[in-house]
Design an enzyme around this catalytic site. Structure first.
Site: not given
Ligand code: APR
Length: 315
Positions: A11-12, A176
């Site tokens: 949910a990032g 990519h």
């Molecule tokens: N289970 C569930 N959620 C998780 C886990 C897990 N084991 N590990 C990490 N997360 C969640 C984090 O808590 C965070 O909220 O994944 C989310 C990632 O969000 P962001 O850090 O905001 O990253 P974001 O910009 O959304 O990018 C996500 O997409 O484009 C790609 O390179 C980018 O790999 C990255 C992904």
């Protein structure tokens, strides 16, 4: 007819933007899963509170628990760790391999019939990891990269030509990353080959800017990476699956001999419908594009074998 159920893991920034665009396009209800439960619940509440104003019919639920995701139609995987200063690409590969392996194991068990769309980077390798972990049929695990890279390419071309991006047809294939293949031979503007409309040096500068597209945004933001266009690209794919569109889109999929490659995930033109990747279209490529695709495939090959090794260690 009951609304479709779409699980978004992570949910990032990207995950929340995916959820919002799903609501805006009335594609169904969303379950957002995050290891940080407050993040998923908070963003779900915030999105639901925009429904009375924006006319959303779907609802979002935030949770940490995979029970809530049972029988999803589509699963979008965005969970991952961002690349931090000092972290190598290899370090990131191992960290996100562990995250994707864990979340896909839970999500695939809860929804054995879903189509899974990967967004987490490094994209091709995370798609490969998800496919092997989920034990889904090959076509039901697909990675989002080509739709985004093609959108970036089309946007830059539209700006250079002062013309609507909607009349520009283009396919960015390959991995990519730095080796992606913006096929000039497949780029058409209102049916005309792009080379007939732009000088060679302008076209090659645009191709380079497309390759650096993600990095340009990371540099500008200073923290975090792109999310509006990545989310739009993934939701384009969600819509193709839920509406059984048979859309022709460049997507990351497992190759088993197509384009001359085997047992690697690579971006190629696919027909995307209710079953996920229903067909890989083998479009004849110009020699330079074919060579670039081979280079991209060669870079991914040893990394897929590395993932095979890590998967064996987890068995
Ligand atoms: N289970 C569930 N959620 C998780 C886990 C897990 N084991 N590990 C990490 N997360 C969640 C984090 O808590 C965070 O909220 O994944 C989310 C990632 O969000 P962001 O850090 O905001 O990253 P974001 O910009 O959304 O990018 C996500 O997409 O484009 C790609 O390179 C980018 O790999 C990255 C992904």
């Amino acid at each position: 007819m009951p609304r479709k159920k779409i699980t978004v893991i992570g949910a990032g920034n990207v995950g929340a933007a995916v959820a919002q665009q799903i609501l805006a396009q009335h594609l169904g209800d969303v379950v957002m899963v995050d290891i940080a439960e407050g993040m998923a619940k908070g963003k779900a509440l915030d999105l639901n509170q925009s429904a009375p104003i924006l006319g959303y019919q779907g609802r979002v639920e935030g949770t940490q628990k995979y029970e809530e995701t049972i029988d999803s139609d589509v699963i979008v995987v965005t969970s991952g760790s961002p690349r931090k200063p000092g972290m190598s690409r290899d370090d990131l590969l191992r960290i996100n391999f562990d995250i994707v392996h864990t979340v896909v194991g839970h999500a695939a068990a809860a929804s054995p019939e879903a189509v899974m769309i990967l967004i987490t980077n490094p994209l091709d390798l995370m798609t490969y990891t998800a496919l092997k972990t989920s034990k889904y049929n090959t076509g039901r695990v697909v990675g989002m990269a080509g739709v985004l890279d093609s959108a970036r390419y089309r946007f830059f071309l539209s700006a250079a030509l002062s013309i609507s991006p909607h009349v520009i047809e283009a396919m960015v294939l390959g991995g990519h990353g730095d080796d992606m293949v913006p096929c000039a031979g497949l780029t058409r503007v209102g049916g005309a080959p792009v080379e007939s409309l732009l000088p060679a040096e302008t076209l090659s500068a645009i191709i380079q800017r497309t390759r650096d597209g993600g990095g340009e945004i990371v540099k500008l933001l200073q923290s975090g990476s792109a999310y509006y266009a990545p989310a739009a690209s993934a939701v384009r794919m969600v819509s193709a699956v839920l509406n059984d569109e048979k859309a022709l889109l460049p997507c990351a999929t497992l190759l088993q001999g197509e384009y001359g490659f085997r047992d690697i995930v690579l971006g190629v033109p696919v027909v995307l419908g209710a079953q996920g990747v229903e067909r890989i279209l083998e479009i004849p490529l110009k020699e330079q594009d074919r060579a670039a695709l081979s280079k991209s495939a060669a870079a991914l090959e040893p990394l897929c074998r590395q993932i095979d090794q890590w998967l064996r260690e987890k068995e």
